[in-house]
Scaffold this active site. Structure first.
Site, PDB file in Angstrom:
ATOM      1  N   ARG A  78       0.829  -1.214   0.000  1.00 52.48           N
ATOM      2  CA  ARG A  78       0.000   0.000   0.000  1.00 52.48           C
ATOM      3  C   ARG A  78       0.863   1.263   0.000  1.00 52.48           C
ATOM      4  O   ARG A  78       0.505   2.277  -0.583  1.00 52.48           O
ATOM      5  CB  ARG A  78      -0.914  -0.034   1.231  1.00 52.48           C
ATOM      6  CG  ARG A  78      -1.972   1.084   1.290  1.00 52.48           C
ATOM      7  CD  ARG A  78      -2.940   0.817   2.436  1.00 52.48           C
ATOM      8  NE  ARG A  78      -3.604   2.021   2.940  1.00 52.48           N
ATOM      9  CZ  ARG A  78      -4.811   2.426   2.589  1.00 52.48           C
ATOM     10  NH1 ARG A  78      -5.505   1.737   1.715  1.00 52.48           N
ATOM     11  NH2 ARG A  78      -5.332   3.514   3.117  1.00 52.48           N
ATOM     12  N   ILE A 129      -7.266   7.350  -1.459  1.00 49.10           N
ATOM     13  CA  ILE A 129      -7.273   5.888  -1.311  1.00 49.10           C
ATOM     14  C   ILE A 129      -8.119   5.625  -0.087  1.00 49.10           C
ATOM     15  O   ILE A 129      -7.875   6.203   0.976  1.00 49.10           O
ATOM     16  CB  ILE A 129      -5.867   5.327  -1.016  1.00 49.10           C
ATOM     17  CG1 ILE A 129      -4.904   5.681  -2.130  1.00 49.10           C
ATOM     18  CG2 ILE A 129      -5.932   3.824  -0.818  1.00 49.10           C
ATOM     19  CD1 ILE A 129      -3.592   4.928  -2.018  1.00 49.10           C
ATOM     20  N   SER A 130      -9.101   4.749  -0.209  1.00 46.94           N
ATOM     21  CA  SER A 130      -9.990   4.482   0.927  1.00 46.94           C
ATOM     22  C   SER A 130      -9.222   3.838   2.075  1.00 46.94           C
ATOM     23  O   SER A 130      -8.123   3.308   1.890  1.00 46.94           O
ATOM     24  CB  SER A 130     -11.114   3.554   0.505  1.00 46.94           C
ATOM     25  OG  SER A 130     -11.908   4.191  -0.452  1.00 46.94           O
ATOM     26  N   GLN A 131      -9.872   3.850   3.240  1.00 44.57           N
ATOM     27  CA  GLN A 131      -9.338   3.149   4.398  1.00 44.57           C
ATOM     28  C   GLN A 131      -9.100   1.683   4.027  1.00 44.57           C
ATOM     29  O   GLN A 131      -9.892   1.114   3.268  1.00 44.57           O
ATOM     30  CB  GLN A 131     -10.407   3.178   5.490  1.00 44.57           C
ATOM     31  CG  GLN A 131     -10.086   4.066   6.652  1.00 44.57           C
ATOM     32  CD  GLN A 131     -11.346   4.426   7.395  1.00 44.57           C
ATOM     33  OE1 GLN A 131     -12.286   4.942   6.805  1.00 44.57           O
ATOM     34  NE2 GLN A 131     -11.357   4.155   8.681  1.00 44.57           N
TER      35      GLN A 131
END
Lengths: 266, 843
Positions: free
Chosen positions: A85, A111-113
């Protein structure tokens, strides 16, 4: 406090001798530095791997808050463990890459959780033989997560600089089964349709009907709804096998609010 | 008028106008909630200036300064006005460089630093201006009523001027004019300094040069308002080939029109919309950089607009089994015209399109006339530039469909002090008015975005149900709620829905995968078929709301959000937050509660808390400084601080006045927003009117003093008068104004001014108190100034919270109580401060 520095001695050396000694001194230093960097980088990679493990364990496999349901699909968890990530976030946010939070990537996008990415992937129920479509590539992280879980990932990004960066990033990281296209995703990717899984991260005010059409019978589509930093609902569209009208939409909350609202269920 | 007075007037005007401009800039670049948070801190500059003034007071040693003639201080006055004039443009330009993003504040600690930068950068000009005004008032406390009159009148003129300027120019150039006012004030103050030494003259020349330089720089490169990358407009501009094709600005907001082939606006379009129902070419419409619908290409052929029938907003047109003769439709908040197109598509003979923002109408009529097919000039389409609620309330017509789709009326964000999200469109009384304006068989249709857990739609349902009940109608047969995954449309009728109508609606909804969340005679589970929720909150809520008083009460008490119907007295439809739910939320879902919280309310609370804490500090600081001076060996009796009792009286008096004034102001703005039917007029008229009127009050008091009246007595009667007026308004103002809504605007403005006239007395107690204090305990003057400044800031958010919790009447009653306390204190003023009251003999 500053230490007195010894005065530099300048000997009456010739130029070639100076160059030589320069090389003699500098070359090993460079080598040493390179080795150290490599070691450090590996150490870094090791640290990042550990942080990913930690992320999966505490945020996804058994979320800290009772309101969020754990993601149990081991393939999804493995994909979350394997995908670096930190390579998908802007340089200055690398230290925050594995925190339980969304991260800005510029152009008003995020970027989402980690949990939300895992949950969305889980909802898609990806299988090895599946073909996936993503509208809104962003950093490419969601596509990277899907990559080991399906045969092919087709992803479309409307914001050109984001699309170009994601394409390069995914290529550098060696993702072979992801195809990035830059353009308007409203009409999907008809040449490659139908798809088993579709993720629409860029739905502004409606779900484009052409995408529903490109969903295979039995396929699943997920749309996160909310503002860039706060996913409030995950909309899951499933297409049944009884024809094009056999569609069900589920509004799922990433967080269970049931105990909060209106007392016990009647 | 002396130069000093003229300077005071200009500075006061500039401060208020600057405040209005800042709110506007924040509304465009960020969220307006944060505007109040930042500006309230900036306004604490008024409180902070008290500390500086106390410091200056400390340095003074000459005993002559203690007596009535406290004229000096011209140097400091000139310095602070000049500083204000120089810092105003710089602070605005710097503020646009701060990369603050409210969305990130939960995640990114740096954002707190940026927020602090905002505070700091915007604090300086207000601090400088407040110092100047404070100096002018307390250095000549004997003339305080007259000077305060100038201060108030200047502020009033500033409010009016700001709104006037914004009518003609966007924020950035309009600020140039505000800067000009400040510079005018500074020049007058500098000229007032003469005679000057050589060095002094050089300094003055340098200051003038710097001001001229800044003005030139601003004219050449006006700093643009920084848009957050998360605003709808920023996002749209990232789309392929996107460009702003038109921009208009007014005090209501900045309107941007964006062209890009990727713009498609069809909220909640059915997943099954056929290929021919894809939206045609559209232009994005952005108000204050937030998405606000679209302008759809139209060539007079409504068959090309099939997509309109595939959204829940079309429900009212499919709920009639017999097409009425000469269908008449009223579209509230017409905006880009989607509602009007929908009505035309369904054969409307007459469409009344109501839109508040003249710029939106203007754009469709001029720049995009061809694109929109001259929509607003078609035969049968009448455009009304009006506020929706007032328009319906006063309309002499009746309609078959009243369509209120995805509109939130513009908050009175223009001056910041007004907007707490009061909204008179979604109140119980509004629904009653809509229903009264329906032709037989007609429908009211209200569409809102769906949120999970549901809030807006349920509150709408409760509000409509309450309205029907008040009209003596059975709600259960007269309501239908249709929802998609994204939008929900509530239909309300005066007559019960017929079986045929219901059958038609049900068929139409099922074809589009819309659920009938509430339907007369709905079978269990039927409302949760296509857009499936784990728990059908809609069915539960409908059953509870329609299930009798006890059940409804229990539901309202237990639901996680505040769903009690909004009323005209508590017009806060968007107030959903409940303290009771907070601990439960935190316990259940921890940090995951963040997306679901009602931010506006929490920011308001944060604003109040920070203002109260900092205010307390800023009130304590001058006192500490003064005490230290008293301890530094100066044992003259007048040098010692008065006893605790006397200090408490001073504190309470100026606190009560600071709170009371702002309570009245806030409550009146919110009341008159409804009455004047336009947030801009309301804010301009109330702010400017109230300040001017109370300024006149101050001047009148000054005259009375010259004629030999006792200051304490005038202050006492004035405060009593305000208390009585506020109390009367709390109970009678709404009832008195509602029948006059149909009057023309000019007449209503006259009425509004008449309403404010008795409040001229609000301008008296404060300067009279200062004057009195100047005679008896002059060293406390800076302290009094600080108390009043801080109280005003705290009052702004406090009034809003009181109004949200207990209604506008409660705010007015609180104001009455404040003035009551002030009257009591003024009455026994001299006795307690142990000084004989001096009265000037008539000249």
């Amino acid at each position: 406090m500053s230490r007195p520095r010894p005065a530099r001695r300048r000997g009456p050396r010739g130029r070639s001798a100076g160059q030589k000694s320069f090389r003699v001194v500098v070359a090993p230093v460079c080598l040493l530095l390179a080795a150290a960097a490599l070691l450090l980088a590996q150490g870094d990679e090791e640290t990042f791997r550990k942080r990913r493990e930690e992320m999966v364990r505490t945020q996804i496999a058994s979320p800290r808050w009772s309101g969020s349901e754990a993601v149990r699909d081991t393939r999804v968890l493995e994909a979350m463990r394997q995908t670096p990530r930190h390579r998908f976030v802007p340089q200055e946010l690398v230290p925050n890459a594995y925190e339980d939070r969304p991260l800005p990537i510029g152009y008003g996008q995020t970027i989402s959780q980690p949990y939300i990415v895992a949950k969305m992937t889980d909802l898609l129920a990806p299988k090895k033989e599946h073909r996936a479509l993503e509208i809104g590539t962003g950093s490419g992280y969601q596509a990277a997560i899907l990559s080991p879980l399906v045969t092919e990932v087709y992803t479309i990004e409307i914001i050109e600089p984001l699309g170009t960066a994601a394409r390069e990033r995914l290529a550098t990281l060696g993702y072979k089964n992801i195809d990035v296209r830059i353009g308007d995703g409203y009409f999907g990717w008809p040449e490659k349709a139908p798809f088993d899984c579709i993720v629409v991260t860029a739905a502004a005010n409606h779900i484009p009907p052409p995408l529903v059409e490109q969903l295979k019978a039995g396929g699943r589509m997920v749309i996160p709804v909310g503002n860039p930093f706060q996913v409030q609902t995950l909309v899951l569209v499933t297409k049944g096998t009884k024809g094009p009208r056999d569609i069900q939409v589920r509004n799922l909350m990433p967080v269970a609010f049931v105990p909060l609202v209106g007392g016990p269920k009647k | 008028m002396r130069r000093r007075e003229a300077a005071l007037l200009l500075i006061s005007a500039a401060v208020l106008a600057y405040q209005v401009m800042l709110v506007r800039a924040f509304a465009i670049g960020q969220w307006h909630h944060f505007a109040y948070m930042v500006i309230s801190i900036a306004l604490l500059g008024f409180g902070a200036s008290g500390t500086l003034l106390a410091g200056l007071e400390r340095r003074k040693t000459t005993p002559s300064a203690e007596t009535g003639a406290r004229a000096g201080g011209g140097g400091w006055f000139a310095l602070s006005t000049t500083l204000f004039a120089l810092v105003l443009p710089v602070s605005f330009a710097l503020a646009q460089k701060i990369p603050f993003d409210p969305y990130l504040i939960i995640w990114d600690r740096r954002q707190w630093l940026y927020l602090a930068c905002y505070y700091l950068v915007l604090f300086v000009p207000f601090f400088a201006a407040a110092t100047a005004i404070g100096l002018a008032l307390i250095r000549e406390s004997e003339k305080c009523p007259r000077l305060y009159g100038f201060n108030l009148a200047g502020s009033g003129a500033g409010a009016a001027l700001a709104v006037g300027l914004l009518k003609f120019a966007p924020v950035e150039p309009a600020l140039l004019a505000v800067g000009g006012l400040a510079q005018g004030g500074a020049l007058l103050a500098l000229v007032d300094l003469a005679p000057l030494g050589k060095r002094g003259r050089w300094l003055v020349a340098a200051a003038v040069g710097a001001m001229a330089g800044l003005t030139l720089l601003w004219t050449a490169h006006p700093p643009a308002v920084r848009l957050s990358q998360y605003k709808g407009l920023s996002y749209a501009l990232n789309l392929p080939e996107a460009r702003v094709v038109a921009q208009r600005s007014s005090p209501l907001g900045r309107v941007d029109v964006v062209a890009s082939p990727a713009i498609r606006h069809a909220p909640g379009l059915s997943l099954l919309a056929p290929p021919e129902a894809v939206p045609p070419s559209q232009l994005g419409l952005y108000v204050d950089a937030e998405t606000s619908g679209a302008v759809t290409r139209y060539d007079g052929d409504t068959t090309k607009l099939a997509f309109l029938d595939w959204m829940t907003t079309a429900a009212p047109y499919f709920a009639r089994d017999d097409a009425p003769q000469a269908l008449r439709v009223c579209v509230l908040g017409a905006g880009g015209g989607a509602g009007v197109l929908l009505a035309l598509r369904h054969g409307a003979q007459q469409v009344d399109a109501v839109e508040l923002d003249a710029n939106v109408v203007g754009l469709l009529r001029e720049a995009f006339r061809d694109f929109s097919g001259a929509l607003y000039d078609r035969p049968g389409v009448r455009v009304h530039r009006a506020e929706a609620r007032a328009f319906v309330q006063a309309a002499p017509y009746a309609w078959d469909v009243i369509d209120l789709s995805l509109v939130d009326s513009f908050a009175a964000a223009v001056a910041g002090v007004g907007a707490v999200g009061e909204n008179y469109l979604y109140t119980r009384e509004a629904f009653e008015s809509f229903l009264e304006h329906l032709r037989p068989g007609g429908l009211v249709a209200v569409t809102r975005w769906v949120r999970q857990p549901p809030r807006d739609e349920l509150k709408l349902f409760a509000t409509a149900s309450a309205a029907l009940e008040r009209m003596g109608l059975q709600p259960a047969d007269r309501l239908v709620l249709v929802r998609s995954w994204a939008t929900a449309t509530l239909l309300v009728k005066k007559e019960p829905f017929t079986a045929r109508e219901l059958a038609a609606l049900r068929r139409w909804a099922a074809e589009r995968l819309f659920d009938t969340a509430y339907f007369p005679g709905l079978a269990p589970g039927e409302g949760n078929r296509f857009n499936v929720l784990d728990r059908d909150h809609y069915a539960e809520a409908a059953a509870a709301i329609l299930g009798g008083d006890a059940r409804r009460e229990q539901f309202f008490r237990e639901y996680a959000f505040y769903l009690r119907p909004a009323t005209d007295d508590r017009p806060y439809f968007f107030h959903f937050f409940r303290w009771r739910a907070l601990p439960l939320m935190l316990a259940t879902v921890g940090a995951a509660w963040i997306p679901f919280v009602e931010w506006g309310y929490l920011i308001l609370v944060a604003t109040l808390v920070q203002a109260a804490l900092l205010g307390a500090l800023l009130i304590a600081a001058p006192l500490v400084l003064l005490r230290r001076r008293a301890l530094q060996g100066d044992h003259a009796p007048s040098r010692q601080l008065p006893g605790r009792g006397a200090r408490l009286r001073v504190f309470l008096y100026f606190l009560a006045l600071g709170l009371g004034y702002l309570f009245v102001e806030m409550a009146l703005i919110q009341r008159l927003v409804f009455f004047l039917a336009n947030p801009v007029y309301a804010v301009a008229v109330v702010l400017a009117g109230l300040l001017l009127v109370s300024g006149l009050g101050s001047c009148w008091a000054a005259r009375r003093l010259q004629q030999g009246s006792s200051g304490a007595r005038v202050a006492c009667f004035a405060a009593l008068g305000v208390a009585a007026t506020a109390a009367a308004y709390a109970f009678g103002l709404r009832a008195a104004l509602t029948p006059l809504l149909a009057w023309p605007l000019a007449a209503r403005m006259g009425v509004a001014l008449a309403v404010m006239l008795p409040l001229a007395a609000m301008g008296m107690p404060f300067p009279l108190g200062l004057r009195q204090l100047g005679r008896t305990r002059a060293e406390l003057l800076p302290w009094a100034w600080a108390i009043n400044g801080c109280a005003s800031v705290v009052a702004t958010s406090l009034a809003t919270l009181v109004a949200l919790g207990a209604g506008l009447a409660a705010v007015l009653l609180a104001a009455a109580a404040c003035y009551g306390v002030a009257a009591l204190l003024a009455h026994r003023w001299q006795e307690r401060l142990n000084e004989p009251e001096l009265t000037l003999s008539p000249r």
